[in-house]
Design a protein around this motif. Structure first.
Motif, PDB file in Angstrom:
ATOM      1  N   VAL A   3       0.836  -1.202   0.000  1.00 26.23           N
ATOM      2  CA  VAL A   3       0.000   0.000   0.000  1.00 26.23           C
ATOM      3  C   VAL A   3       0.872   1.254   0.000  1.00 26.23           C
ATOM      4  CG1 VAL A   3      -1.669   1.352   1.352  1.00 26.23           C
ATOM      5  CG2 VAL A   3      -2.041  -1.090   0.993  1.00 26.23           C
ATOM      6  N   LEU A   4       1.943   1.254   0.762  1.00 24.12           N
ATOM      7  CA  LEU A   4       2.871   2.386   0.722  1.00 24.12           C
ATOM      8  C   LEU A   4       3.455   2.553  -0.677  1.00 24.12           C
ATOM      9  CD1 LEU A   4       4.868   1.893   4.065  1.00 24.12           C
ATOM     10  CD2 LEU A   4       3.273   3.758   3.560  1.00 24.12           C
ATOM     11  N   ALA A   5       3.750   1.431  -1.330  1.00 24.02           N
ATOM     12  CA  ALA A   5       4.404   1.479  -2.639  1.00 24.02           C
ATOM     13  C   ALA A   5       3.514   2.105  -3.712  1.00 24.02           C
ATOM     14  CB  ALA A   5       4.821   0.077  -3.069  1.00 24.02           C
ATOM     15  N   ILE A   6       2.178   2.036  -3.531  1.00 24.53           N
ATOM     16  CA  ILE A   6       1.285   2.642  -4.527  1.00 24.53           C
ATOM     17  C   ILE A   6       0.785   4.014  -4.073  1.00 24.53           C
ATOM     18  CG2 ILE A   6       0.602   0.451  -5.556  1.00 24.53           C
ATOM     19  CD1 ILE A   6      -2.028   0.633  -3.969  1.00 24.53           C
ATOM     20  N   GLY A   7       1.384   4.538  -2.986  1.00 30.48           N
ATOM     21  CA  GLY A   7       1.074   5.899  -2.574  1.00 30.48           C
ATOM     22  C   GLY A   7       0.261   6.039  -1.318  1.00 30.48           C
ATOM     23  N   GLY A   8       0.077   4.937  -0.578  1.00 29.72           N
ATOM     24  CA  GLY A   8      -0.659   5.008   0.682  1.00 29.72           C
ATOM     25  C   GLY A   8       0.127   5.728   1.765  1.00 29.72           C
ATOM     26  N   ASP A   9      -0.544   5.941   2.893  1.00 30.95           N
ATOM     27  CA  ASP A   9       0.024   6.799   3.946  1.00 30.95           C
ATOM     28  C   ASP A   9       0.480   6.065   5.197  1.00 30.95           C
ATOM     29  OD1 ASP A   9      -0.511   9.757   3.018  1.00 30.95           O
ATOM     30  OD2 ASP A   9      -2.268   8.586   2.450  1.00 30.95           O
ATOM     31  N   GLY A  10       0.152   4.782   5.348  1.00 34.49           N
ATOM     32  CA  GLY A  10       0.564   4.078   6.551  1.00 34.49           C
ATOM     33  C   GLY A  10      -0.319   2.882   6.831  1.00 34.49           C
ATOM     34  N   ILE A  11      -0.361   2.465   8.090  1.00 37.19           N
ATOM     35  CA  ILE A  11      -1.045   1.244   8.492  1.00 37.19           C
ATOM     36  C   ILE A  11      -1.793   1.467   9.804  1.00 37.19           C
ATOM     37  CG2 ILE A  11       1.169   0.477   9.481  1.00 37.19           C
ATOM     38  CD1 ILE A  11      -1.667  -1.877   8.364  1.00 37.19           C
ATOM     39  N   VAL A  12      -3.044   1.017   9.839  1.00 36.36           N
ATOM     40  CA  VAL A  12      -3.761   0.898  11.107  1.00 36.36           C
ATOM     41  C   VAL A  12      -3.551  -0.545  11.522  1.00 36.36           C
ATOM     42  CG1 VAL A  12      -5.945   1.144  12.318  1.00 36.36           C
ATOM     43  CG2 VAL A  12      -5.428   2.648  10.386  1.00 36.36           C
ATOM     44  N   SER A  13      -2.668  -0.763  12.467  1.00 35.27           N
ATOM     45  CA  SER A  13      -2.051  -2.077  12.670  1.00 35.27           C
ATOM     46  C   SER A  13      -2.568  -2.826  13.888  1.00 35.27           C
ATOM     47  CB  SER A  13      -0.534  -1.881  12.801  1.00 35.27           C
ATOM     48  OG  SER A  13       0.102  -3.112  13.078  1.00 35.27           O
ATOM     49  N   VAL A  14      -2.666  -4.145  13.727  1.00 34.08           N
ATOM     50  CA  VAL A  14      -2.899  -5.063  14.844  1.00 34.08           C
ATOM     51  C   VAL A  14      -1.553  -5.566  15.373  1.00 34.08           C
ATOM     52  CG1 VAL A  14      -3.896  -7.279  15.539  1.00 34.08           C
ATOM     53  CG2 VAL A  14      -5.146  -5.786  13.965  1.00 34.08           C
ATOM     54  N   ALA A  15      -0.693  -6.001  14.439  1.00 36.95           N
ATOM     55  CA  ALA A  15       0.584  -6.602  14.822  1.00 36.95           C
ATOM     56  C   ALA A  15       1.492  -5.639  15.559  1.00 36.95           C
ATOM     57  CB  ALA A  15       1.302  -7.141  13.585  1.00 36.95           C
ATOM     58  N   ALA A  16       1.242  -4.324  15.423  1.00 38.97           N
ATOM     59  CA  ALA A  16       2.084  -3.344  16.109  1.00 38.97           C
ATOM     60  C   ALA A  16       1.997  -3.448  17.625  1.00 38.97           C
ATOM     61  CB  ALA A  16       1.721  -1.924  15.675  1.00 38.97           C
ATOM     62  N   HIS A  17       0.981  -4.129  18.144  1.00 36.24           N
ATOM     63  CA  HIS A  17       0.969  -4.426  19.580  1.00 36.24           C
ATOM     64  C   HIS A  17       2.207  -5.231  19.974  1.00 36.24           C
ATOM     65  CE1 HIS A  17      -3.390  -3.540  19.256  1.00 36.24           C
ATOM     66  NE2 HIS A  17      -3.348  -3.355  20.568  1.00 36.24           N
ATOM     67  N   VAL A  18       2.697  -6.046  19.023  1.00 36.51           N
ATOM     68  CA  VAL A  18       3.788  -6.985  19.298  1.00 36.51           C
ATOM     69  C   VAL A  18       5.093  -6.534  18.655  1.00 36.51           C
ATOM     70  CG1 VAL A  18       4.526  -9.395  18.999  1.00 36.51           C
ATOM     71  CG2 VAL A  18       2.111  -8.875  19.444  1.00 36.51           C
ATOM     72  N   ILE A  19       4.995  -5.958  17.455  1.00 38.67           N
ATOM     73  CA  ILE A  19       6.197  -5.548  16.697  1.00 38.67           C
ATOM     74  C   ILE A  19       6.090  -4.073  16.280  1.00 38.67           C
ATOM     75  CG2 ILE A  19       6.978  -7.798  15.860  1.00 38.67           C
ATOM     76  CD1 ILE A  19       5.275  -7.317  13.317  1.00 38.67           C
ATOM     77  N   GLY A  20       5.697  -3.240  17.211  1.00 42.55           N
ATOM     78  CA  GLY A  20       5.486  -1.832  16.900  1.00 42.55           C
ATOM     79  C   GLY A  20       6.733  -1.129  16.400  1.00 42.55           C
ATOM     80  N   ASP A  21       7.829  -1.288  17.108  1.00 39.86           N
ATOM     81  CA  ASP A  21       9.075  -0.631  16.686  1.00 39.86           C
ATOM     82  C   ASP A  21       9.482  -1.081  15.291  1.00 39.86           C
ATOM     83  OD1 ASP A  21       9.621   1.024  18.886  1.00 39.86           O
ATOM     84  OD2 ASP A  21      10.502  -0.637  20.016  1.00 39.86           O
ATOM     85  N   GLU A  22       9.359  -2.383  15.035  1.00 37.17           N
ATOM     86  CA  GLU A  22       9.774  -2.935  13.748  1.00 37.17           C
ATOM     87  C   GLU A  22       8.870  -2.428  12.615  1.00 37.17           C
ATOM     88  OE1 GLU A  22      11.431  -4.899  17.032  1.00 37.17           O
ATOM     89  OE2 GLU A  22       9.291  -4.745  16.564  1.00 37.17           O
ATOM     90  N   MET A  23       7.574  -2.345  12.879  1.00 35.01           N
ATOM     91  CA  MET A  23       6.645  -1.832  11.869  1.00 35.01           C
ATOM     92  C   MET A  23       6.981  -0.374  11.538  1.00 35.01           C
ATOM     93  SD  MET A  23       4.288  -4.151  10.983  1.00 35.01           S
ATOM     94  CE  MET A  23       2.821  -3.257  10.487  1.00 35.01           C
ATOM     95  N   LYS A  24       7.231   0.403  12.579  1.00 39.01           N
ATOM     96  CA  LYS A  24       7.534   1.821  12.355  1.00 39.01           C
ATOM     97  C   LYS A  24       8.845   1.978  11.591  1.00 39.01           C
ATOM     98  CE  LYS A  24       7.565   6.320  14.568  1.00 39.01           C
ATOM     99  NZ  LYS A  24       7.267   7.083  15.796  1.00 39.01           N
ATOM    100  N   GLN A  25       9.843   1.178  11.949  1.00 41.89           N
ATOM    101  CA  GLN A  25      11.131   1.256  11.242  1.00 41.89           C
ATOM    102  C   GLN A  25      10.973   0.896   9.771  1.00 41.89           C
ATOM    103  OE1 GLN A  25      13.654  -1.309  13.582  1.00 41.89           O
ATOM    104  NE2 GLN A  25      13.555   0.045  15.372  1.00 41.89           N
ATOM    105  N   MET A  26      10.135  -0.103   9.490  1.00 43.23           N
ATOM    106  CA  MET A  26       9.900  -0.504   8.105  1.00 43.23           C
ATOM    107  C   MET A  26       9.253   0.630   7.314  1.00 43.23           C
ATOM    108  SD  MET A  26       7.538  -3.617   6.641  1.00 43.23           S
ATOM    109  CE  MET A  26       6.008  -2.841   7.196  1.00 43.23           C
TER     110      MET A  26
END
Length: 285
Positions: free
Chosen positions: A186-209
């Motif tokens: 989604v970012l690659a086609i021009g999206g703005d980010g993620i409303v995430s479930v997994a970020a409860h567990v891998i928040g830092d990693e999601m943000k770094q990505m």
């Protein structure tokens, strides 16, 4: 944000404090409360009112708060939106009305009416796999013309639809992935980010990505995406938020159990989540 419950099925506000601190400390930029992951179908209007007020007071401006106020009744959606507005949240999220199966014109009328009753920014939420109701791209494009309809959480999994929305809405209209596994596409086609479930567990990693992609480090972002996919997938082995609640409890962030009709994980599911949690030390290096 998941909603922590005590053994009686009441919101555990002490656990909410610890969870909010955990999320903010691990990269969450905005808190979404009383959404699908927050077990919104279980929450009464009174529960929502208490949760909105509590979160606004406890967060104290550290991050913005988006309140999930959508129901399958336009009347009750307006009522919950007014509650959220009075509590001082920063925006609202409106899921498509489930079960009723309105037409596209009906969906437009629903969202237009609710938006007219608040000055808060509105995030639309399209998740047809749960609601049985699909908000088509053309309808989103029409709705984006309304001044305070500012964003969409797109969980249809349809990249063509998401691309059409990005292409044909104003640059100020934000498009967020509603599926962890589609964050990078989604970012690659021009999206703005993620409303995430997994970020409860891998928040830092999601943000770094996400930050790696946005800063032009495409290869690093792609590598991170591939490494994180097994965690994302495992968080949906059972109906959300059963897996992420179990994972949080295993990580020492106590949030209690899911509420009926959802049920806790069985032993096989627990082992699968435990295996993924055990692999996180490698990913986090």
């Amino acid at each position: 944000m998941v909603t922590p419950f005590d053994e009686k099925g009441e919101i555990d506000f002490s656990a909410c404090e610890r969870l909010i601190d955990h999320l903010i400390a691990t990269g969450t930029d905005v808190l979404v409360v009383a959404g699908t992951t927050g077990e919104s179908p279980y929450l009464t209007a009174d529960d929502c009112q208490k949760l909105f007020h509590f979160c606004v007071e406890y967060v104290a401006g550290r991050v913005p708060i988006v309140a999930g106020t959508g129901t399958n009744s336009t009347k009750s959606t307006v009522e919950r939106t007014r509650m959220a507005d009075a509590a001082g949240v920063d925006a609202i999220m409106l899921v498509t009305p489930y079960y009723n199966k309105p037409s596209q014109d009906g969906l437009y009328a629903h969202f237009e009416h609710v938006a007219s009753k608040t000055s808060l920014p509105v995030m639309l939420y399209n998740v047809p796999s749960r609601t049985g109701c699909h908000l088509q791209a053309e309808t989103v494009i029409r709705l984006a013309e309304i001044e305070n309809i500012a964003a969409i959480k797109e969980a249809s999994g349809d990249l063509e639809q998401i691309a059409a929305i990005i292409e044909r809405t104003p640059d100020s209209f934000a498009v967020y992935s509603g599926d962890d596994g589609l964050t990078l596409p989604v970012l690659a086609i021009g999206g703005d980010g993620i409303v995430s479930v997994a970020a409860h567990v891998i928040g830092d990693e999601m943000k770094q990505m996400v930050e790696a992609f946005l800063s032009g480090q495409k290869e690093e972002a792609a590598t991170a995406h591939r490494q994180l996919l097994p965690v994302m997938k495992t968080m949906f082995l059972a109906p959300n938020p059963s897996c992420v609640k179990y994972a949080l409890n295993q990580m020492g962030v106590a949030v209690g159990e899911v509420q009926l009709p959802l049920i806790p994980l069985n032993d096989i599911e627990k082992k699968q989540v435990d295996m993924v949690l055990g692999s996180l030390s490698t990913i986090k290096k």
